[in-house]
Design a protein around this motif. Structure first.
Motif, PDB file in Angstrom:
ATOM      1  N   VAL A   1     -11.225 -19.317 -18.243  1.00  0.00           N
ATOM      2  CA  VAL A   1     -10.288 -19.724 -19.291  1.00  0.00           C
ATOM      3  C   VAL A   1     -10.272 -21.249 -19.328  1.00  0.00           C
ATOM      4  CG1 VAL A   1      -7.879 -19.744 -20.012  1.00  0.00           C
ATOM      5  CG2 VAL A   1      -8.884 -17.637 -19.083  1.00  0.00           C
ATOM      6  N   LEU A   2     -10.401 -21.812 -20.516  1.00  0.00           N
ATOM      7  CA  LEU A   2     -10.492 -23.260 -20.673  1.00  0.00           C
ATOM      8  C   LEU A   2      -9.137 -23.834 -21.085  1.00  0.00           C
ATOM      9  CD1 LEU A   2     -13.849 -23.321 -22.681  1.00  0.00           C
ATOM     10  CD2 LEU A   2     -13.532 -23.651 -20.205  1.00  0.00           C
ATOM     11  N   PRO A   3      -8.515 -24.648 -20.240  1.00  0.00           N
ATOM     12  CA  PRO A   3      -7.230 -25.259 -20.601  1.00  0.00           C
ATOM     13  C   PRO A   3      -7.386 -26.180 -21.807  1.00  0.00           C
ATOM     14  CG  PRO A   3      -7.666 -25.484 -18.244  1.00  0.00           C
ATOM     15  CD  PRO A   3      -8.939 -25.022 -18.872  1.00  0.00           C
ATOM     16  N   ASP A   4      -6.314 -26.301 -22.575  1.00  0.00           N
ATOM     17  CA  ASP A   4      -6.280 -27.224 -23.703  1.00  0.00           C
ATOM     18  C   ASP A   4      -5.712 -28.552 -23.193  1.00  0.00           C
ATOM     19  OD1 ASP A   4      -5.602 -28.712 -25.960  1.00  0.00           O
ATOM     20  OD2 ASP A   4      -5.182 -26.931 -27.166  1.00  0.00           O
ATOM     21  N   PRO A   5      -6.542 -29.577 -22.983  1.00  0.00           N
ATOM     22  CA  PRO A   5      -6.055 -30.816 -22.355  1.00  0.00           C
ATOM     23  C   PRO A   5      -5.014 -31.553 -23.186  1.00  0.00           C
ATOM     24  CG  PRO A   5      -8.306 -31.092 -23.174  1.00  0.00           C
ATOM     25  CD  PRO A   5      -7.982 -29.639 -23.292  1.00  0.00           C
TER      26      PRO A   5
ATOM     27  N   HIS B   1      13.148 -18.826 -21.626  1.00  0.00           N
ATOM     28  CA  HIS B   1      12.001 -18.917 -22.531  1.00  0.00           C
ATOM     29  C   HIS B   1      10.699 -18.719 -21.744  1.00  0.00           C
ATOM     30  CE1 HIS B   1      14.777 -20.610 -25.534  1.00  0.00           C
ATOM     31  NE2 HIS B   1      15.311 -21.242 -24.499  1.00  0.00           N
ATOM     32  N   PHE B   2       9.753 -18.043 -22.374  1.00  0.00           N
ATOM     33  CA  PHE B   2       8.477 -17.746 -21.746  1.00  0.00           C
ATOM     34  C   PHE B   2       7.328 -18.225 -22.629  1.00  0.00           C
ATOM     35  CE2 PHE B   2      11.461 -14.683 -20.108  1.00  0.00           C
ATOM     36  CZ  PHE B   2      11.121 -14.505 -18.773  1.00  0.00           C
ATOM     37  N   PHE B   3       6.284 -18.719 -21.999  1.00  0.00           N
ATOM     38  CA  PHE B   3       5.043 -18.987 -22.720  1.00  0.00           C
ATOM     39  C   PHE B   3       3.912 -19.092 -21.709  1.00  0.00           C
ATOM     40  CE2 PHE B   3       6.312 -23.273 -21.583  1.00  0.00           C
ATOM     41  CZ  PHE B   3       5.122 -23.972 -21.399  1.00  0.00           C
ATOM     42  N   THR B   4       2.690 -19.041 -22.205  1.00  0.00           N
ATOM     43  CA  THR B   4       1.504 -19.168 -21.361  1.00  0.00           C
ATOM     44  C   THR B   4       0.916 -20.555 -21.571  1.00  0.00           C
ATOM     45  OG1 THR B   4       1.061 -16.797 -21.499  1.00  0.00           O
ATOM     46  CG2 THR B   4      -0.774 -18.216 -20.851  1.00  0.00           C
TER      47      THR B   4
ATOM     48  N   THR C   1      12.756 -30.936 -22.125  1.00  0.00           N
ATOM     49  CA  THR C   1      12.735 -30.204 -23.401  1.00  0.00           C
ATOM     50  C   THR C   1      11.718 -29.072 -23.393  1.00  0.00           C
ATOM     51  OG1 THR C   1      11.118 -31.793 -24.315  1.00  0.00           O
ATOM     52  CG2 THR C   1      13.458 -32.258 -24.674  1.00  0.00           C
ATOM     53  N   LEU C   2      11.332 -28.614 -22.208  1.00  0.00           N
ATOM     54  CA  LEU C   2      10.280 -27.599 -22.140  1.00  0.00           C
ATOM     55  C   LEU C   2      10.687 -26.302 -22.830  1.00  0.00           C
ATOM     56  CD1 LEU C   2       7.443 -27.101 -21.033  1.00  0.00           C
ATOM     57  CD2 LEU C   2       8.494 -26.150 -18.961  1.00  0.00           C
ATOM     58  N   SER C   3      11.978 -26.001 -22.859  1.00  0.00           N
ATOM     59  CA  SER C   3      12.431 -24.755 -23.469  1.00  0.00           C
ATOM     60  C   SER C   3      12.158 -24.727 -24.975  1.00  0.00           C
ATOM     61  CB  SER C   3      13.928 -24.537 -23.223  1.00  0.00           C
ATOM     62  OG  SER C   3      14.687 -25.586 -23.813  1.00  0.00           O
ATOM     63  N   ALA C   4      11.956 -25.902 -25.588  1.00  0.00           N
ATOM     64  CA  ALA C   4      11.698 -25.962 -27.028  1.00  0.00           C
ATOM     65  C   ALA C   4      10.203 -25.969 -27.350  1.00  0.00           C
ATOM     66  CB  ALA C   4      12.346 -27.215 -27.629  1.00  0.00           C
ATOM     67  N   TYR C   5       9.355 -25.981 -26.318  1.00  0.00           N
ATOM     68  CA  TYR C   5       7.918 -26.061 -26.558  1.00  0.00           C
ATOM     69  C   TYR C   5       7.374 -24.731 -27.080  1.00  0.00           C
ATOM     70  CZ  TYR C   5       2.901 -26.322 -25.760  1.00  0.00           C
ATOM     71  OH  TYR C   5       1.545 -26.293 -25.924  1.00  0.00           O
ATOM     72  N   GLU C   6       6.516 -24.815 -28.100  1.00  0.00           N
ATOM     73  CA  GLU C   6       5.839 -23.642 -28.646  1.00  0.00           C
ATOM     74  C   GLU C   6       4.333 -23.897 -28.636  1.00  0.00           C
ATOM     75  OE1 GLU C   6       7.305 -22.532 -32.450  1.00  0.00           O
ATOM     76  OE2 GLU C   6       9.392 -22.358 -31.790  1.00  0.00           O
ATOM     77  N   PRO C   7       3.609 -23.144 -27.814  1.00  0.00           N
ATOM     78  CA  PRO C   7       2.150 -23.383 -27.747  1.00  0.00           C
ATOM     79  C   PRO C   7       1.464 -22.930 -29.023  1.00  0.00           C
ATOM     80  CG  PRO C   7       2.758 -21.426 -26.485  1.00  0.00           C
ATOM     81  CD  PRO C   7       4.047 -22.053 -26.939  1.00  0.00           C
ATOM     82  N   PRO C   8       0.367 -23.575 -29.382  1.00  0.00           N
ATOM     83  CA  PRO C   8      -0.369 -23.153 -30.586  1.00  0.00           C
ATOM     84  C   PRO C   8      -1.024 -21.797 -30.366  1.00  0.00           C
ATOM     85  CG  PRO C   8      -1.615 -24.818 -29.367  1.00  0.00           C
ATOM     86  CD  PRO C   8      -0.277 -24.718 -28.707  1.00  0.00           C
ATOM     87  N   GLU C   9      -1.174 -21.041 -31.441  1.00  0.00           N
ATOM     88  CA  GLU C   9      -1.840 -19.740 -31.339  1.00  0.00           C
ATOM     89  C   GLU C   9      -3.340 -19.945 -31.275  1.00  0.00           C
ATOM     90  OE1 GLU C   9      -0.643 -17.155 -34.428  1.00  0.00           O
ATOM     91  OE2 GLU C   9       1.487 -17.238 -33.945  1.00  0.00           O
TER      92      GLU C   9
ATOM     93  N   GLN D   1      20.796 -27.639 -16.590  1.00  0.00           N
ATOM     94  CA  GLN D   1      20.898 -26.239 -16.165  1.00  0.00           C
ATOM     95  C   GLN D   1      21.333 -25.313 -17.306  1.00  0.00           C
ATOM     96  OE1 GLN D   1      23.444 -26.333 -12.613  1.00  0.00           O
ATOM     97  NE2 GLN D   1      21.614 -26.547 -11.361  1.00  0.00           N
ATOM     98  N   ALA D   2      20.954 -25.663 -18.520  1.00  0.00           N
ATOM     99  CA  ALA D   2      21.351 -24.861 -19.674  1.00  0.00           C
ATOM    100  C   ALA D   2      20.305 -23.824 -20.055  1.00  0.00           C
ATOM    101  CB  ALA D   2      21.631 -25.766 -20.879  1.00  0.00           C
ATOM    102  N   THR D   3      19.077 -24.000 -19.582  1.00  0.00           N
ATOM    103  CA  THR D   3      17.988 -23.089 -19.932  1.00  0.00           C
ATOM    104  C   THR D   3      17.092 -22.861 -18.719  1.00  0.00           C
ATOM    105  OG1 THR D   3      16.565 -24.917 -20.667  1.00  0.00           O
ATOM    106  CG2 THR D   3      17.942 -23.844 -22.352  1.00  0.00           C
ATOM    107  N   VAL D   4      16.253 -21.862 -18.833  1.00  0.00           N
ATOM    108  CA  VAL D   4      15.195 -21.609 -17.858  1.00  0.00           C
ATOM    109  C   VAL D   4      13.914 -21.378 -18.644  1.00  0.00           C
ATOM    110  CG1 VAL D   4      14.329 -20.108 -16.029  1.00  0.00           C
ATOM    111  CG2 VAL D   4      16.789 -20.559 -16.200  1.00  0.00           C
ATOM    112  N   THR D   5      12.833 -22.032 -18.235  1.00  0.00           N
ATOM    113  CA  THR D   5      11.540 -21.829 -18.898  1.00  0.00           C
ATOM    114  C   THR D   5      10.531 -21.355 -17.866  1.00  0.00           C
ATOM    115  OG1 THR D   5      12.029 -23.583 -20.489  1.00  0.00           O
ATOM    116  CG2 THR D   5       9.747 -22.864 -20.319  1.00  0.00           C
ATOM    117  N   VAL D   6       9.806 -20.304 -18.212  1.00  0.00           N
ATOM    118  CA  VAL D   6       8.781 -19.740 -17.342  1.00  0.00           C
ATOM    119  C   VAL D   6       7.430 -19.893 -18.031  1.00  0.00           C
ATOM    120  CG1 VAL D   6       7.989 -17.713 -16.082  1.00  0.00           C
ATOM    121  CG2 VAL D   6      10.448 -18.070 -16.449  1.00  0.00           C
ATOM    122  N   MET D   7       6.534 -20.639 -17.404  1.00  0.00           N
ATOM    123  CA  MET D   7       5.187 -20.831 -17.949  1.00  0.00           C
ATOM    124  C   MET D   7       4.175 -20.095 -17.079  1.00  0.00           C
ATOM    125  SD  MET D   7       2.985 -24.340 -18.637  1.00  0.00           S
ATOM    126  CE  MET D   7       2.725 -24.706 -16.886  1.00  0.00           C
ATOM    127  N   SER D   8       3.494 -19.116 -17.667  1.00  0.00           N
ATOM    128  CA  SER D   8       2.410 -18.433 -16.959  1.00  0.00           C
ATOM    129  C   SER D   8       1.150 -19.289 -17.027  1.00  0.00           C
ATOM    130  CB  SER D   8       2.129 -17.077 -17.604  1.00  0.00           C
ATOM    131  OG  SER D   8       3.234 -16.213 -17.479  1.00  0.00           O
TER     132      SER D   8
END
Length: 348
Positions: free
Chosen positions: A321-325, A303-306, A339-347, A124-131
């Motif tokens: 939109v084509l997901p990256d498998p 943390h937020f990411f798509t 560890t989702l809060s540390a994830y950084e999606p590629p540009e 419960q140290a972080t919150v991650t929101v993935m769109s």
């Protein structure tokens, strides 16, 4: 012969009587003062306890009555086999729509305009929101491939849950559906939501938003999160703007001024609940425990990411939109590992 004045000259001693003091006898003041201090401390603690109990009672009553305005989903989850839940963590599916409400309750027959997965790890140290982009081309159980936002029309909330669970390979613990009107209500309740707007734009409804730090309230907040036609990247920018708004909103909600003020929390719940539909497991006690668990979380811990994609393409004559498998496998593992809060999606 002694010179003791107590002995008369005849040699016979006389009794020596105590001489009475002209003032009152000294009282044992220290024990009495100690008792007085104990009494004062006891009644002070008792008063504070009673006042705190009254405040908590009023808060609980306000929270319960305010949250009672939200609609309930009695059948939010699909039957049959589902992915395992992440032990100790919470994964919440947040759905948004431009037209959720009707006079008879929630309208859950259309397509979901906004899909977000909110994940709180076990510590419960972080919150991650993935769109999740609404045009992601995915497998919809029992219906073949399609845009992920079509699951609502095809099978209601249970099919949306099943589709998203399959997409992230993680069990959804709770579901919340909001209409976009709630963004306006929340911004007003917070006295405005501050966001960082990367570039100026004018919404098709006429509102103009300058570049840089802006404060959104009322109809401006609603136009900001709705707009997509003003951007060349369409839904990509809209999803990013919704994340910016949520980040600013959470910054206000997670501030100490709000979290430690039960009446402010009740006011926020009262503002949101008329625009909210939740599963049967979300009640005021769940809210209280979640608020308590989040007491140390600040906006910098959110943390937020798509969800990662390969860009757009065409399927059956429609733009998708084509997901990256490969990257989605990384996301699924990060959820499982906490560890989702540390994830950084590629540009792209």
């Amino acid at each position: 012969m002694t010179d003791d004045p107590r002995i008369p000259k005849n040699g016979m001693p006389t009794a020596v009587l105590p001489v009475a003091d002209s003032g009152p006898a000294a009282a044992p003041t220290q024990p009495r003062r100690t008792r007085d201090r104990v009494k004062i401390a006891f009644f002070t603690v008792l008063t504070v306890f009673v006042v705190a109990l009254l405040v908590v009672g009023v808060f609980a009553w306000n929270l319960w009555s305010s949250f009672d305005q939200a609609d309930r989903l009695e059948d939010a989850f699909p039957d049959g086999d589902r992915p395992a839940a992440v032990e100790g963590a919470q994964t919440v599916l947040l759905l948004g729509s431009d037209s959720r409400g009707t006079d008879e309750g929630a309208d859950l027959t259309g397509r979901s305009d906004t899909i977000m997965v909110v994940h709180i790890p076990a510590d419960q140290a972080t919150v991650t929101v993935m769109s999740i982009m609404r045009d992601n081309w995915v497998d919809i159980p029992g219906h073949g491939e399609g845009k992920i936002n079509a699951a609502m029309a095809l099978g209601g909330v249970p099919l949306v849950v099943q589709t998203v669970e399959q997409f992230i390979d993680t069990r959804i613990d709770h579901v919340a559906i909001v209409d976009f009107e709630s963004f306006s209500a929340i911004s007003d309740a917070l006295g405005g939501v501050t966001v960082q707007n990367p570039s100026a734009f004018t919404a098709v409804s006429g509102e103009h938003f300058d570049e840089g730090e802006i404060t959104l309230a009322g109809g401006d907040a609603l136009a900001f999160v709705r707009e997509r036609k003003a951007f060349a990247t369409g839904d990509y920018r809209r999803a990013a703007n919704q994340q910016r708004f949520l980040k600013g909103m959470l910054s206000g909600i997670l501030s100490p001024d709000t979290l430690v003020n039960p009446f402010r929390v009740s006011e926020l719940v009262s503002a949101v609940s008329p625009h909210l539909t939740v599963d049967a497991g979300v009640d005021p006690w769940y809210l209280l425990s979640t608020i308590w668990g989040a007491r140390d979380i600040r906006s910098g811990d959110v943390h937020f990411f798509t969800s990662p994609t390969l860009g757009t393409g065409w399927r059956g004559g429609q733009s998708v939109v084509l997901p990256d498998p490969d990257e989605m496998e990384v996301v699924r593992q990060a959820i499982e590992d906490g560890t989702l809060s540390a994830y950084e999606p590629p540009e792209l």
